[in-house]
Scaffold this motif. Structure first.
Motif, mmCIF file in Angstrom:
data_model
loop_
_atom_site.group_PDB
_atom_site.id
_atom_site.type_symbol
_atom_site.label_atom_id
_atom_site.label_comp_id
_atom_site.label_asym_id
_atom_site.label_seq_id
_atom_site.Cartn_x
_atom_site.Cartn_y
_atom_site.Cartn_z
ATOM 1 N N GLU A 113 -8.421 9.820 0.333
ATOM 2 C CA GLU A 113 -8.800 9.212 1.779
ATOM 3 C C GLU A 113 -10.243 9.261 2.167
ATOM 4 N N GLY B 256 -7.594 2.263 -5.130
ATOM 5 C CA GLY B 256 -7.109 3.593 -4.210
ATOM 6 C C GLY B 256 -7.671 4.670 -4.624
ATOM 7 N N ALA C 89 0.931 -1.240 0.070
ATOM 8 C CA ALA C 89 0.013 -0.194 0.002
ATOM 9 C C ALA C 89 1.009 1.298 0.138
ATOM 10 N N GLU C 90 1.906 1.403 0.707
ATOM 11 C CA GLU C 90 2.853 2.288 0.715
ATOM 12 C C GLU C 90 3.655 2.558 -0.795
ATOM 13 N N ASN D 264 -7.457 -0.347 -0.816
ATOM 14 C CA ASN D 264 -8.104 -1.668 -0.348
ATOM 15 C C ASN D 264 -7.540 -2.682 -1.504
ATOM 16 N N THR E 220 0.728 4.309 -2.907
ATOM 17 C CA THR E 220 0.543 5.714 -2.479
ATOM 18 C C THR E 220 1.659 6.590 -2.738
ATOM 19 N N GLU F 7 -4.292 7.814 -2.033
ATOM 20 C CA GLU F 7 -3.799 8.028 -0.708
ATOM 21 C C GLU F 7 -4.058 7.034 0.228
ATOM 22 N N GLN F 8 -4.827 6.164 -0.033
ATOM 23 C CA GLN F 8 -5.199 4.821 0.634
ATOM 24 C C GLN F 8 -5.568 3.993 -0.412
#
Length: 438
Positions: free
Chosen positions: A290, A287, A104-105, A118, A108, A115-116
């Motif tokens: 946020e 993604g 995920a990092e 799933n 992003t 920003e986020q």
């Protein structure tokens, strides 16, 4: 080739015959079954650029599983990571794993609009989740999509992907069994048509939940966004506070580490990625902003459900981590883009030399020959009228010479890091031979 002395059938033919008894069409999807248009085939191994059948026939692969294989088949770094992850268990199904945070990092940091994140397991799941998030955010039902763009198999979006000419401009369901209300809530306009988009917003802006598109529609070969089309979409959606969804299932990490959004400088609100994210492993993600993703946090008032037992499985995440790192460290896009330019230029020269009516479309690592049509396509209507029969002849001829790609004339060839100048030379020489026999 291994044949049965009593029937002269190859092992592939016997396996496909058995498959047709227990699997609809003899393959897991109708699109996979189209491979049989060039002869029954059952594959057993893949490495690098090479596909090997159960009869030990070898093909240079340009299909690459509809595009996920960006590094080459059985890329050691990715497979070693997946095997290592399996050693710690395949699935926990609760809490968080270090791997999902790491991937995920990376997403992003690479994708401007994310920003986020799933995770899920397929592009269809990702687009489904994206539309649900957008509908929850806006409270609206209608979505806007574009002719020729494919966003998965579900009722929300399986509309007007390949509509017949007399169905242009409307909502054409691609499958029987779809909910009429889903089709009715899906508005469709031509790609690259800024005026049509603006007209939809004038008439339906208060009812729209999302605008979704492939920023480069590759489900019909390749249509590049023209002029300020993507910028117009960004402006009208932002003004109406309607989420803009980029389906980067194909373009994400195949064209650029930063997706088409990084390449074209337009940042969407939601992004769907899959395919090249894991070099063939089942891993995908939705993604975005946020505030949109927070709706699925499980403890909020909106309560959007994004679920999936196998989402975030360890082998898929390990494959995604290593694939993303390899793409950046190996400068994969430079290699496949330069090579793609050579394939496209060579094929254009061959068509001209042989005086064959047709065009070569593509972008970066993707290319396709479209017979019977000329000029750069601006939208799906420009793809109608291509010579499907001649393309299938071409696919048969190339397979006979050891090159594999789907005989579907609307699809595309893909390149990977494993392809090089030797594959290019062989392909162009054999293509010239096949063109001479068309």
């Amino acid at each position: 080739m291994n044949s049965d002395p009593t029937t002269d059938a190859t092992r592939s033919e016997r396996i496909v015959e058995r498959a047709r008894e227990v699997i609809p069409g003899g393959a897991q999807t109708g699109l996979r079954a189209q491979a049989y248009d060039t002869g029954d085939v059952a594959f057993e191994r893949a490495k690098g650029t090479t596909l090997t059948t159960v009869d030990d026939e070898e093909y240079t692969d340009y299909h690459l599983g509809f595009g996920p294989i960006i590094l080459g088949h059985a890329y050691d770094r990715v497979d070693d990571a997946a095997r290592s992850a399996i050693g710690d268990g395949v699935l926990y199904g609760a809490g968080t794993t270090p791997l999902e945070v790491e991937v995920a990092e990376r997403l992003t940091s690479l994708l401007p609009g994310v920003e986020q994140v799933n995770f899920c397991n397929s592009g269809s799941e990702a687009t489904y989740h994206a539309i649900r998030l957008a509908r929850a955010y806006t409270g609206n039902e209608k979505i806007l999509k574009f002719e020729g763009c494919y966003h998965g198999w579900h009722d929300y979006v399986d509309v007007s992907v390949y509509p017949p000419e007399d169905e242009l401009g409307g909502g054409y369901p691609e499958s029987e069994g779809m909910l009429p209300s889903a089709v009715e809530n899906t508005l469709v306009v031509p790609f690259n048509d800024r005026e049509a988009v603006e007209e939809v917003f004038r008439e339906h802006g208060d009812d729209l939940a999302a605008v979704i598109l492939e920023p480069v529609p590759h489900s019909v070969g390749c249509i590049l966004p023209r002029g300020e089309f993507l910028e117009t979409l960004r402006e009208v959606t932002r003004e109406a506070d309607v989420p803009l969804v980029f389906d980067e299932v194909i373009t994400g990490f195949r064209h650029s580490p930063h997706g088409a959004q990084g390449e074209f400088g337009v940042t969407p609100d939601l992004t769907c990625v899959a395919k090249a994210l894991g070099n063939g492993y089942p891993v995908a993600a939705v993604g975005g902003r946020e505030d949109l993703l927070a709706q699925a946090g499980g403890d909020n008032e909106s309560g959007v459900v994004i679920s999936g037992t196998y989402s975030g499985n360890l082998p898929g995440l390990a494959a995604a981590r290593e694939t993303l790192d390899a793409i950046v460290e190996e400068d994969v896009q430079r290699h496949v883009t330069d090579l793609g330019d050579e394939y496209r230029a060579g094929l254009r020269d061959l068509l001209s030399d042989r005086d064959i009516e047709g065009r070569v479309v593509g972008h970066r690592s993707i290319f396709s020959v479209q017979f019977g049509v000329t000029g750069e396509p601006e939208n799906y209507e420009d793809v109608l009228g291509l010579d499907e029969g001649r393309f299938r002849e071409f696919a048969v001829g190339m397979r006979e010479r050891g090159h594999f790609f789907t005989p579907n004339p609307y699809k595309r060839h893909h390149l990977s890091l494993a392809h090089g100048e030797a594959e290019l030379a062989d392909y162009l020489a054999d293509a010239d031979d096949v063109f001479g026999n068309l």
